[in-house]
Design an enzyme around this catalytic site. Structure first.
Site, PDB file in Angstrom:
ATOM      1  N   SER A   8       0.782  -1.025  -0.101  1.00  0.00           N
ATOM      2  CA  SER A   8       0.126   0.018   0.032  1.00  0.00           C
ATOM      3  C   SER A   8       0.845   1.409   0.061  1.00  0.00           C
ATOM      4  CB  SER A   8      -0.896   0.058   1.034  1.00  0.00           C
ATOM      5  OG  SER A   8      -1.427   1.316   1.359  1.00  0.00           O
ATOM      6  N   HIS A  33      -1.402  -1.421  -4.154  1.00  0.00           N
ATOM      7  CA  HIS A  33      -2.683  -0.906  -3.621  1.00  0.00           C
ATOM      8  C   HIS A  33      -2.688   0.513  -3.275  1.00  0.00           C
ATOM      9  CE1 HIS A  33      -6.200  -1.958  -1.161  1.00  0.00           C
ATOM     10  NE2 HIS A  33      -5.880  -1.020  -0.209  1.00  0.00           N
ATOM     11  N   ASP A  35      -4.829   3.538  -1.739  1.00  0.00           N
ATOM     12  CA  ASP A  35      -5.955   4.090  -0.921  1.00  0.00           C
ATOM     13  C   ASP A  35      -6.276   5.407  -1.109  1.00  0.00           C
ATOM     14  OD1 ASP A  35      -6.146   1.803   0.968  1.00  0.00           O
ATOM     15  OD2 ASP A  35      -4.169   1.949   1.261  1.00  0.00           O
ATOM     16  N   MET A  37      -8.646   8.536  -0.063  1.00  0.00           N
ATOM     17  CA  MET A  37      -9.483   8.770   1.183  1.00  0.00           C
ATOM     18  C   MET A  37     -10.074  10.303   1.021  1.00  0.00           C
ATOM     19  SD  MET A  37      -7.177   7.252   4.235  1.00  0.00           S
ATOM     20  CE  MET A  37      -6.516   5.611   4.017  1.00  0.00           C
ATOM     21  N   HIS A  66      -8.326   1.526  -3.824  1.00  0.00           N
ATOM     22  CA  HIS A  66      -9.493   1.108  -2.650  1.00  0.00           C
ATOM     23  C   HIS A  66     -10.027   2.473  -2.373  1.00  0.00           C
ATOM     24  CE1 HIS A  66      -9.808  -0.020   1.954  1.00  0.00           C
ATOM     25  NE2 HIS A  66     -11.073   0.269   1.272  1.00  0.00           N
ATOM     26  N   MET A  68     -12.178   4.747  -0.463  1.00  0.00           N
ATOM     27  CA  MET A  68     -12.905   5.181   0.827  1.00  0.00           C
ATOM     28  C   MET A  68     -13.282   6.567   0.870  1.00  0.00           C
ATOM     29  SD  MET A  68      -9.718   3.441   3.348  1.00  0.00           S
ATOM     30  CE  MET A  68      -8.810   3.627   1.686  1.00  0.00           C
ATOM     31  N   MET A 137     -12.021  -5.678   5.510  1.00  0.00           N
ATOM     32  CA  MET A 137     -11.229  -5.008   6.371  1.00  0.00           C
ATOM     33  C   MET A 137     -10.854  -5.334   7.510  1.00  0.00           C
ATOM     34  SD  MET A 137     -10.577  -2.079   4.418  1.00  0.00           S
ATOM     35  CE  MET A 137      -9.508  -1.344   5.536  1.00  0.00           C
ATOM     36  N   GLY A 142      -8.911   4.002   7.232  1.00  0.00           N
ATOM     37  CA  GLY A 142      -8.633   5.705   7.388  1.00  0.00           C
ATOM     38  C   GLY A 142      -6.847   5.816   7.700  1.00  0.00           C
ATOM     39  N   PHE A 143      -6.354   4.907   8.030  1.00  0.00           N
ATOM     40  CA  PHE A 143      -5.063   5.047   8.551  1.00  0.00           C
ATOM     41  C   PHE A 143      -4.248   3.802   8.208  1.00  0.00           C
ATOM     42  CE2 PHE A 143      -7.471   7.796  10.964  1.00  0.00           C
ATOM     43  CZ  PHE A 143      -7.057   9.054  10.742  1.00  0.00           C
ATOM     44  N   ASP A 175      -7.119  -6.625   4.284  1.00  0.00           N
ATOM     45  CA  ASP A 175      -6.573  -5.145   4.111  1.00  0.00           C
ATOM     46  C   ASP A 175      -6.371  -4.632   5.607  1.00  0.00           C
ATOM     47  OD1 ASP A 175      -5.841  -2.618   3.835  1.00  0.00           O
ATOM     48  OD2 ASP A 175      -7.260  -1.827   2.527  1.00  0.00           O
ATOM     49  N   GLY A 176      -5.457  -4.397   6.265  1.00  0.00           N
ATOM     50  CA  GLY A 176      -5.080  -3.611   7.446  1.00  0.00           C
ATOM     51  C   GLY A 176      -4.262  -4.593   8.314  1.00  0.00           C
TER      52      GLY A 176
HETATM   53  C1  DX5 Z   1      -6.499   1.657   5.546  1.00  0.00           C
HETATM   54  C2  DX5 Z   1      -5.985   1.222   4.272  1.00  0.00           C
HETATM   55  C3  DX5 Z   1      -5.126   0.253   4.232  1.00  0.00           C
HETATM   56  C4  DX5 Z   1      -3.742   0.756   4.568  1.00  0.00           C
HETATM   57  C5  DX5 Z   1      -3.259  -0.653   5.182  1.00  0.00           C
HETATM   58  O1  DX5 Z   1      -7.439   2.284   5.611  1.00  0.00           O
HETATM   59  O2  DX5 Z   1      -7.238   0.725   3.661  1.00  0.00           O
HETATM   60  O3  DX5 Z   1      -4.708  -0.164   2.681  1.00  0.00           O
HETATM   61  O4  DX5 Z   1      -3.076   1.548   3.811  1.00  0.00           O
HETATM   62  O5  DX5 Z   1      -1.825  -0.256   5.921  1.00  0.00           O
HETATM   63  P1  DX5 Z   1      -1.288  -1.274   7.102  1.00  0.00           P
HETATM   64  O6  DX5 Z   1      -0.879  -2.461   6.175  1.00  0.00           O
HETATM   65  O7  DX5 Z   1      -0.232  -0.521   7.498  1.00  0.00           O
HETATM   66  O8  DX5 Z   1      -2.207  -1.559   7.976  1.00  0.00           O
HETATM   67 ZN    ZN Z   2      -6.790  -0.247   1.498  1.00  0.00          ZN
END
Ligand code: DX5
Ligand code: ZN
Length: 215
Positions: A8, A33, A35, A37, A66, A68, A137, A142-143, A175-176
């Site tokens: 990611s 990947h 993200d 947001m 992805h 969000m 998820m 978000g982070f 994911d996460g």
């Molecule tokens: C979270 C994202 C993830 C994130 C994963 O909201 O959707 O894709 O980048 O990060 P890690 O692998 O650090 O949990």
């Molecule tokens: Zn993601």
């Protein structure tokens, strides 16, 4: 099938995005990947189609986007034009999910749906046959760098079972909070794709981390 690692970009150094993409390009990871947001569906703001378009010429790896964001239908063609190969929207952000999935496919991309930790997998039953990918998820979105929520394993098992029962072929992406500690178990439990942000870009040797997570 061996599992796919999707690093990611969210955890990369945003001042050196090109280097991060080039690192993934020369690595064992087949997907990148991305993200997106909007500061509304999730508390954080990341990047949008312009950034994706800028990095698209740097690699031929699969761009796994992805979203969000609220009202993702408004941006389907924008992300296709930016170079997305696969586009995942959130179940919780779509009033007419079936229509959204068809629109993603009509735009020429693979369609995915992501579900938050509180959303039961069975809510996807009636769209499973239309999907290319389900994103489970394993943190609240978000982070990057959050801790894996253990209950995800139960959802993963249930989703893999549903895939079998309904004779469907969608990929399961987790994911996460994916780490060296849980990657093998997730893959054995039916995950085809593991997103890895902090466990790749938060390490001194991201290429080695991708290699180890892929094993
Ligand atoms: C979270 C994202 C993830 C994130 C994963 O909201 O959707 O894709 O980048 O990060 P890690 O692998 O650090 O949990
Ligand atoms: Zn993601």
């Amino acid at each position: 099938m061996a599992h796919i690692i999707a690093p990611s970009l969210l955890s990369a150094d945003f001042a050196r995005l090109a280097q991060a993409v080039e690192l993934v390009d020369t690595s064992a990871a087949p997907w990148l990947h991305l993200d997106v947001m909007d500061g509304l569906f999730v508390p954080n703001i990341s990047f949008g189609p312009a950034v994706i378009k800028a990095i698209r010429p740097l690699t031929r790896k699969v761009f796994d986007v992805h979203l969000m964001i609220t009202g993702p239908d408004r941006y389907i063609t924008a992300f296709r034009d930016a170079g997305a190969d696969r586009l995942a929207v959130h179940y919780e952000a779509c009033t007419h999910l079936h229509r959204t999935i068809q629109a993603i496919k009509a735009a020429g991309m693979k369609a995915g749906v992501a579900i938050n930790p509180h959303t039961p997998v069975h809510l996807l039953t009636d769209v499973l046959a239309d999907l290319d990918q389900v994103v489970l998820m394993s943190v609240n979105p978000g982070f990057g760098g959050q801790k894996f929520i253990p209950g995800t394993l139960r959802k993963l098992n249930a989703l893999a079972e549903m895939r079998h029962i309904h004779e469907t072929t969608f990929l399961i992406e987790v994911d996460g909070g994916v780490s060296m500690e849980n990657a093998a178990l997730l893959a054995e439990s039916g995950a085809d794709v593991l997103v890895a942000g902090n466990s790749v870009f938060g390490t001194p040797d991201p290429a080695a981390a991708i290699h180890m997570l892929s094993a």
